[in-house]
Design a protein around this motif. Structure first.
Motif, mmCIF file in Angstrom:
data_model
loop_
_atom_site.group_PDB
_atom_site.id
_atom_site.type_symbol
_atom_site.label_atom_id
_atom_site.label_comp_id
_atom_site.label_asym_id
_atom_site.label_seq_id
_atom_site.Cartn_x
_atom_site.Cartn_y
_atom_site.Cartn_z
ATOM 1 N N CYS A 20 3.723 164.261 0.784
ATOM 2 C CA CYS A 20 3.638 164.527 2.223
ATOM 3 C C CYS A 20 3.670 166.018 2.545
ATOM 4 C CB CYS A 20 4.761 163.815 2.963
ATOM 5 S SG CYS A 20 6.382 164.501 2.615
ATOM 6 N N SER A 21 3.839 166.862 1.532
ATOM 7 C CA SER A 21 3.902 168.300 1.837
ATOM 8 C C SER A 21 3.496 169.126 0.617
ATOM 9 C CB SER A 21 5.332 168.692 2.259
ATOM 10 O OG SER A 21 6.206 168.541 1.164
ATOM 11 N N GLY A 22 3.282 170.421 0.869
ATOM 12 C CA GLY A 22 3.073 171.388 -0.207
ATOM 13 C C GLY A 22 1.988 171.007 -1.211
ATOM 14 N N ILE A 23 2.323 171.184 -2.471
ATOM 15 C CA ILE A 23 1.354 170.936 -3.551
ATOM 16 C C ILE A 23 0.963 169.452 -3.593
ATOM 17 C CG2 ILE A 23 1.032 171.013 -6.060
ATOM 18 C CD1 ILE A 23 3.006 173.440 -6.080
ATOM 19 N N GLY A 24 1.941 168.569 -3.350
ATOM 20 C CA GLY A 24 1.662 167.127 -3.387
ATOM 21 C C GLY A 24 0.658 166.718 -2.331
ATOM 22 N N LYS A 25 0.806 167.257 -1.124
ATOM 23 C CA LYS A 25 -0.142 166.920 -0.055
ATOM 24 C C LYS A 25 -1.530 167.474 -0.395
ATOM 25 C CE LYS A 25 -0.322 168.464 4.398
ATOM 26 N NZ LYS A 25 0.088 168.594 5.799
ATOM 27 N N ALA A 26 -1.561 168.673 -0.941
ATOM 28 C CA ALA A 26 -2.848 169.263 -1.321
ATOM 29 C C ALA A 26 -3.501 168.432 -2.435
ATOM 30 C CB ALA A 26 -2.634 170.705 -1.773
ATOM 31 N N LEU A 27 -2.711 167.945 -3.377
ATOM 32 C CA LEU A 27 -3.254 167.079 -4.432
ATOM 33 C C LEU A 27 -3.806 165.795 -3.819
ATOM 34 C CD1 LEU A 27 -0.430 167.561 -7.102
ATOM 35 C CD2 LEU A 27 -2.856 167.999 -7.521
ATOM 36 N N ALA A 28 -3.065 165.241 -2.857
ATOM 37 C CA ALA A 28 -3.497 163.996 -2.209
ATOM 38 C C ALA A 28 -4.836 164.200 -1.492
ATOM 39 C CB ALA A 28 -2.418 163.523 -1.234
ATOM 40 N N HIS A 29 -4.970 165.319 -0.763
ATOM 41 C CA HIS A 29 -6.231 165.616 -0.072
ATOM 42 C C HIS A 29 -7.380 165.676 -1.061
ATOM 43 C CE1 HIS A 29 -5.972 166.409 4.229
ATOM 44 N NE2 HIS A 29 -4.725 166.822 4.042
#
Ligand code: NAP
Length: 272
Positions: A20-29
């Motif tokens: 939901c944030s940071g690197i994880g959200k960017a990976l999800a996108h």
């Protein structure tokens, strides 16, 4: 940053912890951009829902969210059970969720230290066991383990954090050897300083750090990490300066690290 190939060719989902944030959200996108349906897991439901809505709108993929404290001792088993209930097949497992705290190990609040170890050692390992077992049976899958350049040596002041990242790096290497023969790829992503909320850095400092190139953008870290994952690489350190830093840190004698720590007031060494 330019998008890169492989578009998802199966119905398997990508599970991203801390999505939901940071690197994880960017990976999800960037996984959504490649066509993967997503399952985002983290602790705060409002942030999860916001991230999921953003990704659905931007990429039109199916995004499930699951609110779970991954620092709970039974978190991996609970997450695996809930994924089975949802009827999802996980083709990509991204172990990304993490926390950071600074200070001497002897001063660490024990509940915080325990949460860090559960979140960054126990849960990601057991998720690899539970979802990796299914990937091995299917003969396909990818596992991305987010470590850090702090895994390259032992730093005083971040004994809990750095050692957990060192563990993850070693675990990823061993797992890669075990899983490779079964068609499952394992990659360790080891970012250097990245402009996220991890360290609780003030937004203005983050902005300046970005301008000076001290912090990488999470989107860049995510894209480089996914390119490494789909290329089947063992390890990936985004940014040439970070690669140099990691190797320099590994070669630096411990007495130099200790001297810098004693002399640098900002490292908050207690006076005795
Ligand atoms: N930023 C850097 O400079 C840097 C450098 C090297 C490695 N890394 C690694 O990159 C990973 C992502 O960090 P980030 O920089 O993107 O920081 P971040 O924006 O703070 O993201 C951390 C994520 O972990 C989740 N999380 C934390 N505690 C959790 C818990 N108990 N249960 C479930 N989810 C939890 C958070 O979700 P909630 O918001 O819901 O709590 C959040 O989505 C971490 O493993 C970190 O160690 C970061």
């Amino acid at each position: 940053m330019a998008s890169a190939a492989p578009v998802a060719n199966s119905s398997g989902a990508a599970l991203v912890t801390g999505g939901c944030s940071g690197i994880g959200k960017a990976l999800a996108h960037r996984l959504a951009l490649r066509g993967y349906p997503l399952l985002l897991v983290s602790e705060r439901s409002d942030r999860l829902e916001t991230a999921a809505a953003e990704i659905r709108t931007a990429h039109g993929v199916l995004v499930h969210v699951l609110c779970l404290d991954l620092a709970r001792p039974d978190a991996a088993q609970e997450l695996h059970r809930r994924v089975q209930t949802l009827g999802l097949e996980v083709d990509i497992l991204v172990n990304n969720a993490g926390i950071f705290f600074f200070g001497e190990a002897a001063d660490a609040p024990t509940d915080r230290a325990n949460a860090l170890l559960q979140l960054q050692v126990v849960t990601p390992s057991l998720l690899c066991t539970l979802f990796g077992r299914e990937m091995r049976e299917r003969g396909r899958g990818h596992i991305l383990i987010v470590s850090s350049i702090s895994a390259w040596r032992d730093f005083p002041g971040i004994a809990y954090y750095g050692s957990s990242k060192r563990y993850l790096r070693g675990f990823a290497r061993a797992l890669r050897s075990e899983m490779g023969v079964h068609g499952v790829g394992v990659t360790c992503l080891a970012p250097g300083p990245t402009a996220t909320a991890l360290y609780g850095t003030a937004p203005e400092t983050l902005r300046r750090g970005r301008q000076l190139g001290l912090f990488l953008e999470p989107e860049r870290v995510a894209e480089v990490g996914l390119q490494a994952l789909f290329a089947g690489r063992a390890e990936c350190v985004p940014g040439i300066i970070n690669r140099l830093l990691a190797h320099a840190a590994a070669l630096t004698p411990q007495w130099v690290v200790d001297t810098i720590r004693r002399r640098a007031s900002w490292l908050r060494v207690p006076q005795r």
